[in-house]
Design a protein around this motif. Structure first.
Motif, PDB file in Angstrom:
ATOM      1  N   MET A   1       0.848  -1.201   0.000  1.00  0.00           N
ATOM      2  CA  MET A   1       0.000   0.000   0.000  1.00  0.00           C
ATOM      3  C   MET A   1       0.878   1.243   0.000  1.00  0.00           C
ATOM      4  N   SER A   2       0.557   2.184  -0.815  1.00  0.00           N
ATOM      5  CA  SER A   2       1.331   3.414  -0.910  1.00  0.00           C
ATOM      6  C   SER A   2       1.304   4.164   0.412  1.00  0.00           C
ATOM      7  N   LYS A   3       2.439   4.832   0.697  1.00  0.00           N
ATOM      8  CA  LYS A   3       2.519   5.605   1.920  1.00  0.00           C
ATOM      9  C   LYS A   3       2.519   7.097   1.622  1.00  0.00           C
ATOM     10  N   ARG A   4       1.818   7.476   0.585  1.00  0.00           N
ATOM     11  CA  ARG A   4       1.653   8.909   0.331  1.00  0.00           C
ATOM     12  C   ARG A   4       0.844   9.536   1.462  1.00  0.00           C
ATOM     13  N   ASP A   5       0.982  10.824   1.625  1.00  0.00           N
ATOM     14  CA  ASP A   5       0.207  11.535   2.638  1.00  0.00           C
ATOM     15  C   ASP A   5      -1.277  11.324   2.386  1.00  0.00           C
ATOM     16  N   PHE A   6      -2.028  10.958   3.427  1.00  0.00           N
ATOM     17  CA  PHE A   6      -3.439  10.627   3.267  1.00  0.00           C
ATOM     18  C   PHE A   6      -4.254  11.826   2.769  1.00  0.00           C
ATOM     19  N   TYR A   7      -3.901  13.014   3.223  1.00  0.00           N
ATOM     20  CA  TYR A   7      -4.619  14.200   2.757  1.00  0.00           C
ATOM     21  C   TYR A   7      -4.360  14.426   1.268  1.00  0.00           C
ATOM     22  N   GLU A   8      -3.127  14.159   0.864  1.00  0.00           N
ATOM     23  CA  GLU A   8      -2.770  14.287  -0.552  1.00  0.00           C
ATOM     24  C   GLU A   8      -3.516  13.252  -1.397  1.00  0.00           C
ATOM     25  N   VAL A   9      -3.638  12.037  -0.862  1.00  0.00           N
ATOM     26  CA  VAL A   9      -4.348  10.979  -1.584  1.00  0.00           C
ATOM     27  C   VAL A   9      -5.779  11.394  -1.890  1.00  0.00           C
ATOM     28  N   LEU A  10      -6.473  11.967  -0.883  1.00  0.00           N
ATOM     29  CA  LEU A  10      -7.868  12.373  -1.071  1.00  0.00           C
ATOM     30  C   LEU A  10      -8.001  13.734  -1.741  1.00  0.00           C
ATOM     31  N   VAL A  12      -7.482  16.785  -0.287  1.00  0.00           N
ATOM     32  CA  VAL A  12      -8.143  17.735   0.610  1.00  0.00           C
ATOM     33  C   VAL A  12      -7.098  18.415   1.490  1.00  0.00           C
ATOM     34  N   ALA A  13      -7.507  19.528   2.093  1.00  0.00           N
ATOM     35  CA  ALA A  13      -6.625  20.234   3.015  1.00  0.00           C
ATOM     36  C   ALA A  13      -6.588  19.503   4.358  1.00  0.00           C
ATOM     37  N   LYS A  14      -5.581  19.801   5.165  1.00  0.00           N
ATOM     38  CA  LYS A  14      -5.424  19.101   6.440  1.00  0.00           C
ATOM     39  C   LYS A  14      -6.581  19.373   7.376  1.00  0.00           C
ATOM     40  N   GLY A  15      -7.203  20.531   7.258  1.00  0.00           N
ATOM     41  CA  GLY A  15      -8.333  20.855   8.128  1.00  0.00           C
ATOM     42  C   GLY A  15      -9.683  20.512   7.526  1.00  0.00           C
ATOM     43  N   ALA A  16      -9.733  19.629   6.543  1.00  0.00           N
ATOM     44  CA  ALA A  16     -10.984  19.294   5.849  1.00  0.00           C
ATOM     45  C   ALA A  16     -12.017  18.729   6.816  1.00  0.00           C
ATOM     46  N   SER A  17     -13.281  19.092   6.583  1.00  0.00           N
ATOM     47  CA  SER A  17     -14.379  18.604   7.413  1.00  0.00           C
ATOM     48  C   SER A  17     -14.736  17.170   7.031  1.00  0.00           C
ATOM     49  N   ALA A  18     -15.600  16.554   7.845  1.00  0.00           N
ATOM     50  CA  ALA A  18     -16.041  15.182   7.559  1.00  0.00           C
ATOM     51  C   ALA A  18     -16.770  15.103   6.224  1.00  0.00           C
ATOM     52  N   ASP A  19     -17.578  16.119   5.928  1.00  0.00           N
ATOM     53  CA  ASP A  19     -18.303  16.134   4.650  1.00  0.00           C
ATOM     54  C   ASP A  19     -17.349  16.250   3.479  1.00  0.00           C
ATOM     55  N   GLU A  20     -16.309  17.075   3.634  1.00  0.00           N
ATOM     56  CA  GLU A  20     -15.327  17.231   2.556  1.00  0.00           C
ATOM     57  C   GLU A  20     -14.551  15.929   2.332  1.00  0.00           C
ATOM     58  N   LEU A  21     -14.222  15.245   3.413  1.00  0.00           N
ATOM     59  CA  LEU A  21     -13.529  13.958   3.285  1.00  0.00           C
ATOM     60  C   LEU A  21     -14.405  12.946   2.563  1.00  0.00           C
ATOM     61  N   LYS A  22     -15.666  12.899   2.962  1.00  0.00           N
ATOM     62  CA  LYS A  22     -16.586  11.930   2.370  1.00  0.00           C
ATOM     63  C   LYS A  22     -16.797  12.207   0.885  1.00  0.00           C
ATOM     64  N   LYS A  23     -16.940  13.483   0.553  1.00  0.00           N
ATOM     65  CA  LYS A  23     -17.154  13.853  -0.847  1.00  0.00           C
ATOM     66  C   LYS A  23     -15.935  13.494  -1.693  1.00  0.00           C
ATOM     67  N   ALA A  24     -14.738  13.760  -1.163  1.00  0.00           N
ATOM     68  CA  ALA A  24     -13.510  13.447  -1.903  1.00  0.00           C
ATOM     69  C   ALA A  24     -13.370  11.940  -2.090  1.00  0.00           C
ATOM     70  N   TYR A  25     -13.665  11.172  -1.029  1.00  0.00           N
ATOM     71  CA  TYR A  25     -13.562   9.716  -1.119  1.00  0.00           C
ATOM     72  C   TYR A  25     -14.576   9.154  -2.105  1.00  0.00           C
ATOM     73  N   PRO A  60     -12.088  10.029  14.162  1.00  0.00           N
ATOM     74  CA  PRO A  60     -11.429  11.113  14.920  1.00  0.00           C
ATOM     75  C   PRO A  60     -10.176  10.669  15.670  1.00  0.00           C
ATOM     76  N   GLN A  61     -10.219   9.462  16.302  1.00  0.00           N
ATOM     77  CA  GLN A  61      -9.052   9.011  17.060  1.00  0.00           C
ATOM     78  C   GLN A  61      -7.878   8.703  16.140  1.00  0.00           C
ATOM     79  N   LYS A  62      -8.171   7.997  15.052  1.00  0.00           N
ATOM     80  CA  LYS A  62      -7.090   7.648  14.124  1.00  0.00           C
ATOM     81  C   LYS A  62      -6.537   8.888  13.435  1.00  0.00           C
ATOM     82  N   ARG A  63      -7.427   9.823  13.131  1.00  0.00           N
ATOM     83  CA  ARG A  63      -6.964  11.045  12.471  1.00  0.00           C
ATOM     84  C   ARG A  63      -6.033  11.832  13.384  1.00  0.00           C
ATOM     85  N   ALA A  64      -6.402  11.886  14.673  1.00  0.00           N
ATOM     86  CA  ALA A  64      -5.551  12.606  15.626  1.00  0.00           C
ATOM     87  C   ALA A  64      -4.184  11.929  15.730  1.00  0.00           C
TER      88      ALA A  64
END
Length: 379
Positions: A1-10, A12-25, A60-64
């Motif tokens: 599995m690639s180890k690119r930055d997860f925010y870069e993969v999706l 989105v910005a680092k402060g992206a909301s849950a809705d923004e994450l879901k939409k990108a995914y 939230p826990q994993k993201r933190a």
């Protein structure tokens, strides 16, 4: 599995909301899902990347932990100490998977041999302003997948039957274990149908659909504008396994016009005005959608003056009264004057100068403003 930055993969910005994450995914899952990209290893890798990134960032826990420690904070070997994959985390991923893929792929759990709705199509229709405002009947030509007339969408050669898929045993789905969680996916061989074509139809190569050129007549209502869409139900791609066809969306684009500019229900145009007409007043003919009308010009009209003609605009497609027409006059300076004309203008200017500033109030106001400016800076 690639180890690119997860925010870069999706994306989105680092402060992206849950809705923004879901939409990108959702966007990436739809684009790279194996069902839509069979035998495409690159899409499969990108799909797995997006799934892993969303699984971590939506919890939230994993993201933190990821934000603080990076990939090391969410590595499976250490996940037990950071919320891990059990408990709420595992349930959360199941909810996410069902929610996102339910929207995209009809519930994620496709029934054996179940029908699949055909894809929607989009067609851009270019119209002149007159066609858009007054209504129009257009003929459009496009390519789409239609049910094969030889096998009637079955995919198998007439007189033959499909066999049970050996990969999924006719269920249409396979179960894949990924670490401590399992994912149920559509079978990549039969694509959820549970059966495979052994002797494919020669006309559609076992697909059940063929690409065809089609011609349709589209009735464009009065008042449409750029961005409006006309939906033609059932005119999209043919469905599979008896599923209904998709829809065709005709998207309107109004071409630039030589005379008018449109803004919603209103129109505007420029009206050249002779120097003498601006000074003495009079009437000029201006175009409207219903023909020419007379526009009264008062004496002393300045260049840039806008006149409003009520009700001479566009009647909106969604109802309501017509808009207005705004005519902006542009006073033309005479060119290529004869010697006699130059002499007359010089005499005219001399007579104007005798009257002082009362003939040119804007010039007087401008000179006063300039004088105040220089006085203010001590010049």
């Amino acid at each position: 599995m690639s180890k690119r930055d997860f925010y870069e993969v999706l994306g989105v910005a680092k402060g992206a909301s849950a809705d923004e994450l879901k939409k990108a995914y959702r966007r990436l899952a739809m684009k790279h899902h194996p069902d839509r990209n069979p035998d495409d290893s690159e899409s499969e890798v990108k799909f797995k990347e997006a799934k892993e990134a969303y699984e971590v960032l939506s919890d939230p826990q994993k993201r933190a932990a990821y934000d603080q420690y990076g990939h090391a904070g969410v590595d499976q070997s250490g996940m037990g100490g950071m919320g891990g994959m059990g408990g709420q985390g595992a349930q959360g991923f199941g909810d996410i998977f069902g929610d996102v893929f339910g929207d995209i792929f009809g519930g994620g759990r496709q029934r054996q041999g179940g029908p699949y709705r055909g894809a929607d199509l989009r067609y851009e229709l270019a119209l002149t302003l007159e066609e858009a405002v007054l209504g129009h009947e257009a003929e459009i030509n496009f390519q789409s997948l239609k049910e094969c007339s030889t096998c009637h969408g079955d995919g198998a050669k007439p007189g033959t039957d499909k066999k049970t898929c050996g990969t999924c045993g006719g269920v249409g789905q396979i179960r894949r274990q990924g670490g401590v969680f399992a994912v149920q996916q559509t079978c990549p061989d039969c694509r959820g149908e549970g059966r495979i074509v052994e002797d494919p139809c020669k006309d559609c190569n076992g697909q059940g659909r063929v690409q065809q050129s089609r011609t349709l007549s589209v009735k464009v209502p009065e008042g449409v504008d750029t961005g409006d869409r006309i939906r033609l139900s059932g005119e999209g791609e043919a469905g599979q396994a008896g599923g209904p066809p998709g829809d065709l969306y005709v998207e309107v684009r109004v071409l630039p016009h030589a005379v008018f500019q449109r803004e919603g229900a209103d129109l505007s145009c420029k009206v050249p005005l002779a120097f003498t007409a601006a000074a003495l007043g009079g009437e000029v003919k201006v175009p409207t959608l219903g023909g020419e009308v007379s526009l009264k010009i008062p004496p002393g009209t300045q260049s840039g003056k806008v006149f409003r003609l009520r009700g001479k605009g566009v009647k909106p497609v969604r109802g309501g009264g017509p808009g207005d027409l705004y005519c902006r006059v542009e006073v033309e300076t005479p060119r290529d004057l004869t010697k006699e004309q130059q002499d007359l203008l010089e005499k005219f200017q001399t007579s104007i100068d005798v009257g002082g500033d009362r003939h040119s109030p804007k010039a007087r106001s401008w000179r006063d403003s300039v004088k105040s400016f220089f006085d203010g800076i001590g010049i």
